[in-house]
Structure formats: C-alpha cells, structure tokens
Design a protein around this motif. Structure first.
Motif, mmCIF file in Angstrom:
data_model
loop_
_atom_site.group_PDB
_atom_site.id
_atom_site.type_symbol
_atom_site.label_atom_id
_atom_site.label_comp_id
_atom_site.label_asym_id
_atom_site.label_seq_id
_atom_site.Cartn_x
_atom_site.Cartn_y
_atom_site.Cartn_z
ATOM 1 N N ILE A 1 15.699 -4.649 -25.216
ATOM 2 C CA ILE A 1 16.844 -3.806 -24.885
ATOM 3 C C ILE A 1 17.726 -3.703 -26.122
ATOM 4 N N ARG A 2 17.897 -2.479 -26.613
ATOM 5 C CA ARG A 2 18.735 -2.238 -27.803
ATOM 6 C C ARG A 2 20.186 -2.013 -27.405
ATOM 7 N N SER A 3 20.362 -1.325 -26.267
ATOM 8 C CA SER A 3 21.722 -1.108 -25.780
ATOM 9 C C SER A 3 21.689 -1.008 -24.264
ATOM 10 N N ALA A 4 22.813 -1.386 -23.670
ATOM 11 C CA ALA A 4 23.004 -1.293 -22.227
ATOM 12 C C ALA A 4 24.404 -0.756 -21.991
ATOM 13 N N SER A 5 24.484 0.319 -21.212
ATOM 14 C CA SER A 5 25.774 0.903 -20.850
ATOM 15 C C SER A 5 25.934 0.791 -19.346
ATOM 16 N N PHE A 6 27.113 0.381 -18.919
ATOM 17 C CA PHE A 6 27.362 0.119 -17.512
ATOM 18 C C PHE A 6 28.459 1.024 -16.968
ATOM 19 N N VAL A 7 28.202 1.612 -15.816
ATOM 20 C CA VAL A 7 29.208 2.352 -15.060
ATOM 21 C C VAL A 7 29.545 1.453 -13.880
ATOM 22 N N TRP B 1 4.117 -4.623 -27.349
ATOM 23 C CA TRP B 1 5.293 -4.890 -26.524
ATOM 24 C C TRP B 1 5.180 -4.201 -25.170
ATOM 25 N N SER B 2 5.994 -4.637 -24.279
ATOM 26 C CA SER B 2 5.960 -4.135 -22.903
ATOM 27 C C SER B 2 6.638 -2.773 -22.789
ATOM 28 N N SER B 3 6.293 -2.056 -21.728
ATOM 29 C CA SER B 3 6.929 -0.774 -21.467
ATOM 30 C C SER B 3 8.409 -0.995 -21.154
ATOM 31 N N PRO B 4 9.240 0.019 -21.362
ATOM 32 C CA PRO B 4 10.663 -0.131 -21.054
ATOM 33 C C PRO B 4 10.921 -0.584 -19.616
ATOM 34 N N GLU B 5 10.184 -0.048 -18.661
ATOM 35 C CA GLU B 5 10.395 -0.441 -17.266
ATOM 36 C C GLU B 5 10.083 -1.918 -17.039
ATOM 37 N N VAL B 6 9.017 -2.406 -17.665
ATOM 38 C CA VAL B 6 8.647 -3.826 -17.531
ATOM 39 C C VAL B 6 9.727 -4.713 -18.151
ATOM 40 N N VAL B 7 10.251 -4.325 -19.295
ATOM 41 C CA VAL B 7 11.307 -5.103 -19.965
ATOM 42 C C VAL B 7 12.550 -5.187 -19.080
ATOM 43 N N VAL B 8 12.970 -4.058 -18.518
ATOM 44 C CA VAL B 8 14.166 -4.042 -17.683
ATOM 45 C C VAL B 8 13.937 -4.841 -16.394
ATOM 46 N N GLN B 9 12.744 -4.768 -15.829
ATOM 47 C CA GLN B 9 12.455 -5.570 -14.642
ATOM 48 C C GLN B 9 12.475 -7.061 -14.975
ATOM 49 N N ARG B 10 11.943 -7.427 -16.130
ATOM 50 C CA ARG B 10 11.978 -8.840 -16.574
ATOM 51 C C ARG B 10 13.438 -9.295 -16.724
ATOM 52 N N GLN B 11 14.270 -8.422 -17.250
ATOM 53 C CA GLN B 11 15.698 -8.713 -17.392
ATOM 54 C C GLN B 11 16.333 -8.934 -16.026
ATOM 55 N N LEU B 12 16.024 -8.060 -15.063
ATOM 56 C CA LEU B 12 16.580 -8.178 -13.713
ATOM 57 C C LEU B 12 16.100 -9.460 -13.030
ATOM 58 N N ASP B 13 14.830 -9.772 -13.176
ATOM 59 C CA ASP B 13 14.283 -10.995 -12.571
ATOM 60 C C ASP B 13 14.957 -12.242 -13.155
ATOM 61 N N ALA B 14 15.157 -12.267 -14.464
ATOM 62 C CA ALA B 14 15.814 -13.414 -15.103
ATOM 63 C C ALA B 14 17.275 -13.513 -14.667
#
Length: 125
Positions: A108-114, A4-17
């Motif tokens: 991504i298992r969880s996402a918390s937003f401020v 699987w991809s690194s956490p940073e790569v996963v989050v960047q893929r999420q942002l790009d999508a």
C-alpha cells in the motif's frame, strides 16, 4: 512476471491483520514511505513509523473490528466501504469509512479515508 500479490489480496491481508490486531502484520502491508490521508488531501501520517504511532493505540481497543460492506477494485486502486467497531473516548461505537488504497508492487503506497460520523452506543441522537 512480478511475484507480489494483487492489490485486492494486499488490501484483504491488511484487513485481516487489522481484525487480528496484529500491528506488525498490518504495517507490513504498507510501503516504508506510505502515506495516510483524510480524503481528499489532509496528511495524517507519512512513513511506517508515523503510521504505527497513529494506529498502535487503536489496536489495544477490546472491540476493534472492521466489517467489509463492499469492495471495488480497478487496477491498482482498491476502495473499501467498512463499518468499524471502535472504543471511542465517549464509549464503544461504530464509524463508517470509505478507504481508498493505492497498491504498487505488493504494498500500500497511500490510503485515503472518508470518515462518517462516529455513533457511540447509548448516546442520544
């Protein structure tokens, strides 16, 4: 070695999508049982079906775009500071967010937003 991809790569893929308004690709970055929170602990959505229902209307906004201001990565945690352009009920505007992602096994298992205050264009301060 895990594939699987690194956490940073996963989050960047999420942002790009997100910026491509590709709901399916965006949702594919989340674990099936992922949770979204308003920081520190108010549950917003649990599982992909609820996350999809919560987010799908946003993907129809004509000006939707998240601009990454800064990213910090520590192990499986990725923290993004973003400026998001949205179409609010009152009109187009921006909102600053801090997004705290926990990424495990390439999802991504969880996402918390401020949430910062929404600033609507043309609104009086």
């Amino acid at each position: 070695m895990p594939s699987w991809s690194s956490p940073e790569v996963v989050v960047q893929r999420q942002l790009d999508a997100y910026n491509a308004k590709d709901l399916d690709a965006w949702l594919a970055t989340y674990a099936p049982d992922a949770k979204q929170y308003e920081h520190p602990g108010k549950l917003l959505a649990s599982g992909r079906a609820e996350i999809r229902a919560r987010t799908a209307p946003r993907f129809t906004e004509p000006n939707l775009h998240a601009k990454l201001i800064k990213r910090a990565v520590m192990g499986s945690v990725v923290i993004d500071h973003e400026d998001v352009t949205r179409t609010f009920p009152e009109g187009p505007g921006n909102i600053e967010l801090v997004c705290i992602y926990l990424v495990e096994q390439g999802l991504i298992r969880s996402a918390s937003f401020v949430f910062g205050p929404a600033v609507v264009q043309g609104a009086l301060a």
